[in-house]
Write an enzyme that holds these catalytic residues in place. Structure first.
Site, PDB file in Angstrom:
ATOM      1  CE  LYS A 115      52.422  26.457  45.093  1.00  0.00           C
ATOM      2  NZ  LYS A 115      52.452  27.783  44.559  1.00  0.00           N
ATOM      3  CE  LYS A 197      55.723  24.296  38.787  1.00  0.00           C
ATOM      4  NZ  LYS A 197      54.737  25.306  38.664  1.00  0.00           N
ATOM      5  CE  LYS A 200      56.164  32.924  39.548  1.00  0.00           C
ATOM      6  NZ  LYS A 200      54.976  32.870  40.417  1.00  0.00           N
TER       7      LYS A 200
HETATM    8  P1  ATP Z   1      55.522  28.661  42.183  1.00  0.00           P
HETATM    9  O1  ATP Z   1      56.608  27.678  41.890  1.00  0.00           O
HETATM   10  O2  ATP Z   1      55.947  29.820  43.008  1.00  0.00           O
HETATM   11  O3  ATP Z   1      54.249  28.051  42.619  1.00  0.00           O
HETATM   12  P2  ATP Z   1      55.291  28.871  39.347  1.00  0.00           P
HETATM   13  O4  ATP Z   1      56.710  28.951  38.893  1.00  0.00           O
HETATM   14  O5  ATP Z   1      54.543  27.609  39.108  1.00  0.00           O
HETATM   15  O6  ATP Z   1      55.185  29.357  40.834  1.00  0.00           O
HETATM   16  P3  ATP Z   1      53.030  30.489  38.584  1.00  0.00           P
HETATM   17  O7  ATP Z   1      52.813  31.910  38.873  1.00  0.00           O
HETATM   18  O8  ATP Z   1      52.284  29.520  39.405  1.00  0.00           O
HETATM   19  O9  ATP Z   1      54.549  30.105  38.678  1.00  0.00           O
HETATM   20  O10 ATP Z   1      52.802  30.180  37.051  1.00  0.00           O
HETATM   21  C1  ATP Z   1      52.803  31.132  36.035  1.00  0.00           C
HETATM   22  C2  ATP Z   1      52.675  30.467  34.677  1.00  0.00           C
HETATM   23  O11 ATP Z   1      53.898  29.830  34.324  1.00  0.00           O
HETATM   24  C3  ATP Z   1      51.615  29.382  34.587  1.00  0.00           C
HETATM   25  O12 ATP Z   1      50.985  29.454  33.325  1.00  0.00           O
HETATM   26  C4  ATP Z   1      52.386  28.109  34.704  1.00  0.00           C
HETATM   27  O13 ATP Z   1      51.732  27.024  34.098  1.00  0.00           O
HETATM   28  C5  ATP Z   1      53.645  28.484  33.942  1.00  0.00           C
HETATM   29  N1  ATP Z   1      54.789  27.681  34.362  1.00  0.00           N
HETATM   30  C6  ATP Z   1      55.307  27.617  35.601  1.00  0.00           C
HETATM   31  N2  ATP Z   1      56.396  26.807  35.617  1.00  0.00           N
HETATM   32  C7  ATP Z   1      56.559  26.346  34.347  1.00  0.00           C
HETATM   33  C8  ATP Z   1      57.515  25.479  33.722  1.00  0.00           C
HETATM   34  N3  ATP Z   1      58.502  24.930  34.405  1.00  0.00           N
HETATM   35  N4  ATP Z   1      57.384  25.242  32.402  1.00  0.00           N
HETATM   36  C9  ATP Z   1      56.392  25.813  31.693  1.00  0.00           C
HETATM   37  N5  ATP Z   1      55.464  26.640  32.219  1.00  0.00           N
HETATM   38  C10 ATP Z   1      55.530  26.907  33.527  1.00  0.00           C
END
Ligand code: ATP
Ligand code: LTN
Length: 333
Positions: A115, A197, A200
């Site tokens: 980040k 991964k 979002k």
């Molecule tokens: P950002 O990309 O905006 O940092 P993020 O998509 O990682 O956000 P978070 O709010 O940080 O979302 O994560 C919410 C939950 O979703 C956490 O438990 C995280 O481990 C899970 N998660 C996020 N991306 C994945 C993925 N690609 N596969 C499985 N679990 C995920």
């Protein structure tokens, strides 16, 4: 005899729109476990502001996420659902835990490094302190288990280290939590680059399936998903990361094992396969979207869920915080 249930805690940040990665890695596990465990699920808006947010959007996303939790099947009658900023104990415990955490440990965190690179103009203290606030979340509720995606493993490890450190210096105060990861679904890959991964906040939205995507968008994105050389639909993450990622998604969304999923596509080409994955996902998302829309129209209900959640959460959190203040020598009235 009443058996006390083990405690489970998790949270998601109300940033952007959730992807099927968030759903499969985190929320789907919560629903499966909510009967068996004493569950607390938060909306982590204090974590969200470690990256600059538009205030109106953050407020809107907060309600949308609460509606989404419930639409996905998280039951507010069984679980405590609340907004992190409604319970001041999080900031208070994070401050104390900061004094039990080393700067070097935080500098080594992968998410902080990622980040920092992505938001080079705003490497604020909160971004660096993110894992300590997360440790405070988990430890306040004495959670035994934390269901999250694999990307959060390092944060779970540091939470355990901080808890053990504190317990050793004083006396047992915090439950040392364990991460819970799905066998399939703990790391859903980006559709255009499956070794990354699905996120979002990805730059290219075509690599992520958002829970708000309509049917046509879902099918279009899956049609464009990268597959691998060859033409066989086989689960082999090492050599066929694209196909394996799609098989994982298909298997969970259609409630089949990976072997059953492979069998569905024996002798079929990638085109048919990708269409079927898209349809399976779109079929599951449609009722969730309809329910989320219905809930969002009932602001009074959502506010009630937040209010009762905050009250329950505060009660538990305050108990832990008082224990901590006593141990460290804060004079209390
Ligand atoms: P950002 O990309 O905006 O940092 P993020 O998509 O990682 O956000 P978070 O709010 O940080 O979302 O994560 C919410 C939950 O979703 C956490 O438990 C995280 O481990 C899970 N998660 C996020 N991306 C994945 C993925 N690609 N596969 C499985 N679990 C995920
Ligand atoms: N950092 C988490 C969100 C989060 C969390 C938590 C998860 C904040 N506090 C406590 C589990 C437990 C993420 O998924 N990015």
């Amino acid at each position: 005899m009443e058996v006390t249930k083990k405690k489970l805690y998790s949270a998601v940040q109300p940033t952007n729109n959730l992807t099927i990665g968030n759903y499969l890695g985190a929320i789907k596990q919560w629903i499966a476990l909510q009967d068996e465990y004493d569950c607390t699920f938060a909306i982590a808006n204090m974590h969200a502001i470690t990256v600059r947010q538009d205030p109106a959007a953050l407020r809107r996303k907060t309600l949308e996420l609460l509606a989404l939790y419930i639409a996905c099947g998280v039951d507010p009658e069984k679980c405590t659902l609340y907004l992190q900023s409604h319970v001041p104990c999080h900031a208070e415990l994070a401050w104390v835990l900061n004094t039990f955490t080393y700067v070097g440990e935080m500098e080594r965190m992968t998410q902080f490094k990622d980040k920092s690179a992505k938001h080079a103009d705003n490497i604020n203290m909160g971004l660096m302190d993110y894992p300590v606030l997360m440790a405070a979340d988990i430890l306040l509720y004495q959670a035994d288990f934390v269901p999250v995606g694999i990307d959060q493993r390092q944060h779970l490890e540091i939470t355990r280290d901080i808890a053990i450190r504190f317990n050793n210096i004083y006396s047992p105060t915090f439950t040392v939590p364990e991460g819970l990861y799905m066998k399939v679904g703990a790391k859903i890959g980006d559709l255009l680059d499956p070794t990354k991964k699905m996120s979002k906040s990805a730059e290219n939205a075509n690599g992520s399936i958002f829970l708000t995507d309509d049917r046509d968008t879902v099918i279009r994105k899956f049609k464009r998903a990268v597959t691998d050389s060859g033409n066989e639909v086989r689960f082999d993450p090492e050599n066929k990361p694209g196909v394996s990622n799609l098989l994982s998604i298909y298997s969970i969304f259609s409630d089949k094992t990976i072997a059953e999923a492979e069998a569905d596509f024996a002798g079929k080409g990638y085109g048919d396969f990708k269409l079927a994955v898209g349809e399976a996902v779109a079929d599951k998302l449609a009722p969730i979207q309809a329910e989320q829309t219905r809930l969002l129209a009932d602001r009074e209900y959502l506010d009630k869920v937040f209010a009762s959640g905050a009250e329950k959460a505060y009660h538990t959190a305050r108990k832990t915080l008082s224990k901590v203040y006593k141990k460290i020598g804060f004079y209390q009235l």
